[in-house]
Every structure is written in C-alpha cells, then in structure tokens.
Design a protein around this motif. Structure first.
Motif, short mmCIF file in Angstrom:
data_model
loop_
_atom_site.label_atom_id
_atom_site.label_comp_id
_atom_site.label_asym_id
_atom_site.label_seq_id
_atom_site.Cartn_x
_atom_site.Cartn_y
_atom_site.Cartn_z
N ASP A 39 0.79 -1.24 0.00
CA ASP A 39 0.00 0.00 0.00
C ASP A 39 0.82 1.28 0.00
OD1 ASP A 39 1.01 -0.03 2.56
OD2 ASP A 39 -0.91 0.16 3.58
N ASP A 40 2.16 1.18 0.05
CA ASP A 40 2.97 2.41 0.08
C ASP A 40 4.38 2.10 -0.39
OD1 ASP A 40 3.58 5.07 0.47
OD2 ASP A 40 3.88 4.90 2.63
N VAL A 41 5.08 3.14 -0.83
CA VAL A 41 6.49 3.04 -1.21
C VAL A 41 7.31 3.77 -0.15
CG1 VAL A 41 8.24 3.55 -2.97
CG2 VAL A 41 5.88 3.01 -3.66
N ARG A 42 8.24 3.07 0.47
CA ARG A 42 9.04 3.65 1.55
C ARG A 42 10.52 3.41 1.29
NH1 ARG A 42 5.36 2.21 6.96
NH2 ARG A 42 3.38 2.92 6.06
N ARG A 43 11.37 3.94 2.19
CA ARG A 43 12.82 3.84 1.99
C ARG A 43 13.53 3.47 3.29
NH1 ARG A 43 14.38 9.14 -1.70
NH2 ARG A 43 12.26 9.61 -2.39
N ALA A 72 19.61 5.02 -0.81
CA ALA A 72 18.46 4.44 -0.12
C ALA A 72 18.02 3.16 -0.81
CB ALA A 72 17.30 5.43 -0.10
N THR A 73 17.50 2.24 -0.03
CA THR A 73 16.80 1.07 -0.55
C THR A 73 15.31 1.40 -0.53
OG1 THR A 73 18.46 -0.47 0.28
CG2 THR A 73 16.28 -1.36 -0.21
N VAL A 74 14.66 1.24 -1.67
CA VAL A 74 13.24 1.56 -1.79
C VAL A 74 12.44 0.26 -1.71
CG1 VAL A 74 11.49 2.71 -3.19
CG2 VAL A 74 13.87 3.50 -3.26
N TRP A 75 11.33 0.29 -0.96
CA TRP A 75 10.57 -0.94 -0.74
C TRP A 75 9.08 -0.65 -0.67
CZ3 TRP A 75 8.37 -1.00 4.33
CH2 TRP A 75 8.94 -0.12 5.25
N HIS A 84 8.96 -5.94 4.46
CA HIS A 84 9.17 -5.08 3.31
C HIS A 84 9.45 -5.93 2.08
CE1 HIS A 84 13.22 -5.87 4.89
NE2 HIS A 84 13.67 -5.70 3.65
N LEU A 85 9.16 -5.38 0.92
CA LEU A 85 9.45 -6.00 -0.37
C LEU A 85 10.31 -5.00 -1.15
CD1 LEU A 85 6.97 -7.96 -2.65
CD2 LEU A 85 8.83 -6.58 -3.58
N SER A 86 11.61 -5.28 -1.25
CA SER A 86 12.54 -4.34 -1.88
C SER A 86 12.32 -4.29 -3.39
CB SER A 86 13.99 -4.74 -1.58
OG SER A 86 14.25 -4.68 -0.20
N ILE A 87 12.40 -3.07 -3.95
CA ILE A 87 12.20 -2.91 -5.39
C ILE A 87 13.30 -2.12 -6.08
CG2 ILE A 87 9.68 -3.16 -5.33
CD1 ILE A 87 9.51 -0.07 -5.46
#
Length: 293
Positions: A177-181, A188-191, A230-233
């Motif tokens: 539901d959201d993109v975080r770091r 940064a790793t974005v997830w 988290h699911l890293s992208i």
C-alpha cells in the motif's frame, strides 16, 4: 593479543590474517559477542570510506568482502586489513556449531524463509525491479521472514516443524500500500510496505517462525525497531535527487496491490544460481505433505 603477520620461528611462513568474512562470522554467531556493538568500515568508489552497523551488513549484498577495511567495537579497531590487526583471534573457546543439518544449525545467507506473492501480482513489481534493483537476478519478489535461515540440508526437517507450528494460522490478505525507503549514507533502498488483514498478521507470523528457529533472528534484530516487513524494489543513490523523488511518486501510482498469503516458502541459492523455492508450506493445513515446488 592481535595476530601478527610474522611467525616467531625463523624460516616459517608468516601467518595469514583472517579474512573479513571469518571475523564477521565470529562476531555474528559467537554468543559472547554483541553484533550491535560492532561497526564495519568499507571503501566506496563514490565517497571513500563509509561505515555500517554490523547487524545491517548483508553478506550477500552490494558491499564486496574485499572492500571491507576494518571492523571496530566502539573506539577500538578489532580487525584492520591494512595494519593487520586481529584482536578477536583466539577469543572463541569452541568451534561454531555445524551448519550442515538440523533445526539448531547455524543460519546461513544462502537460504531464507519468505512470503512470495503469487505470480499474477509480479508484473508491476518486476517492471520496476528490472530497471532499478541490482538483486533482480538473484531474488524473485519476496518478503523475508527469516534470513539468514537454516542450510538447505535441514529443509526437509524444517518443513515438518513449520507445518506443525502454523497449522492454526489461517491464510490472510496482504496489500502493498505504500512506497518507503531505508535511508543509507550514500543512498536508499526503496521498498513496498505490506499491510496485512487482519492487522498484524504478517508480524505475528514472523514472530512465530522466529520462536521456532530462535537462532534465525536477524530480521528482528537488524534495527532497533524490530521486524520491518518489506518488499525491496530499487536502490537509489544520493545523486538521484529529484529524479528519485519522481520515480517514487510514479511507483506509488501502481498501488495498491493485494494478494492472499496462503503459504510460506523455503528458498535456497546453490552456487551462483538465483534463489529458488525448494518447498512451500501452506498456512492452516495440518500436514506437511504437498507444497513442494
């Protein structure tokens, strides 16, 4: 005392300095040492030397072992590649437990216990990862529950124990539901943030699995905040700036993505191959039979 590079006997070859991996493994798994008290110093092409807390260091990540310059505990350097210091040599009174098999085997970073979204949910996630995730060839989209995990030799035994422990855990809904770091010094790793329904189901699942395999606690101890599903992208560098902000805003527009968590997956990596699913353990089923993939 530090291990010296030269022998005390004339004509003998100098003793080799232990590798950074050997010292890391000692700190990570020796019960008398607190990994949170140690910091790894490493070299980067962009900004010279940087540091990272040892619990946050990923042995299979982007920092190669040969770039690690030193390891310190507080203000004391306990291992230094250049000055050949190794203050921890000889500190361990017994060898590490065998990592070959058994439910009490030492965790390794070539295996994981993870939640894998169904393939019909992969397309928008993989579109981002193909362009921005350095690990896309190594991992499928995943939410790690335990990593490191038991070596693959222990999977058959572990699968039965997991099935028995989760027989009363019903499948549940997960919404990305959201993109975080996760912010790092140089980027940064974005997830993607997974929200479960009922609330807290994902965190409760991880806690139950960690209770079953208490040595596999890295996911809950890597930060002061505990387990962060988290699911890293993607990975963004500091210089990405406004471009990075635009990308994150674009990625948010693909959300939400909702799927059912119906099984957890035992993953392993063999040689230079990517991680692969070796077993799938369904949630809410009393038998470990089936689920192999």
């Amino acid at each position: 005392m530090a291990r010296q590079p030269t022998s005390g006997h004339e004509g003998e070859a100098p003793q080799k300095l232990r590798t950074s991996r050997q010292v890391y493994d000692q700190i990570r798994w020796d019960p008398r040492l607190d990994p949170a008290a140690f910091v790894i110093g490493y070299e980067t092409r962009e900004s010279g030397a940087e540091e990272i807390g040892l619990p946050r260091f990923d042995p299979e990540g982007d920092i190669p072992w040969h770039r690690i310059r030193y390891i310190r505990q507080g203000t004391t350097t306990v291992w230094d590649r250049r000055s050949r210091v190794d203050l921890l040599e000889g500190k361990r009174s017994a060898p590490a437990p065998s990592a070959q098999c058994g439910l009490d085997a030492r965790p390794v970073h070539r295996s994981a216990l993870a939640l894998i979204p169904p393939r019909e949910a992969w397309a928008p996630i993989e579109a981002i990862r193909q362009a921005h995730d350095r690990h896309v060839e190594r991992w499928m989209p995943h939410i790690n529950l335990l990593y490191g995990f038991l070596p693959e030799a222990a999977f058959a035994e572990a699968r039965g124990a997991i099935a028995a422990a989760l027989r009363d855990v019903a499948p549940f809904e997960v919404t990305l539901d959201d993109v975080r770091r996760f912010q790092h010094r140089a980027g940064a790793t974005v997830w993607l943030h997974p929200r479960s329904e009922p609330p807290g189901a994902l965190e409760a699942l991880q806690a139950r699995l960690e209770a079953l395999f208490p040595r596999c606690s890295e996911q809950s101890t890597v930060s002061a905040g505990g387990f962060t599903p988290h699911l890293s992208i993607a990975q963004l560098r500091g210089e990405d700036g406004e471009d990075g902000e635009a990308l994150v805003a674009e990625w948010r527009r693909m959300l939400p993505i909702t799927f059912q968590a119906r099984a957890i997956h035992l993953l392993s990596r063999r040689g230079d191959e990517a991680f692969a699913i070796r077993h799938a353990v369904p949630l809410g089923e009393p038998s470990p039979e089936g689920g192999d993939r």
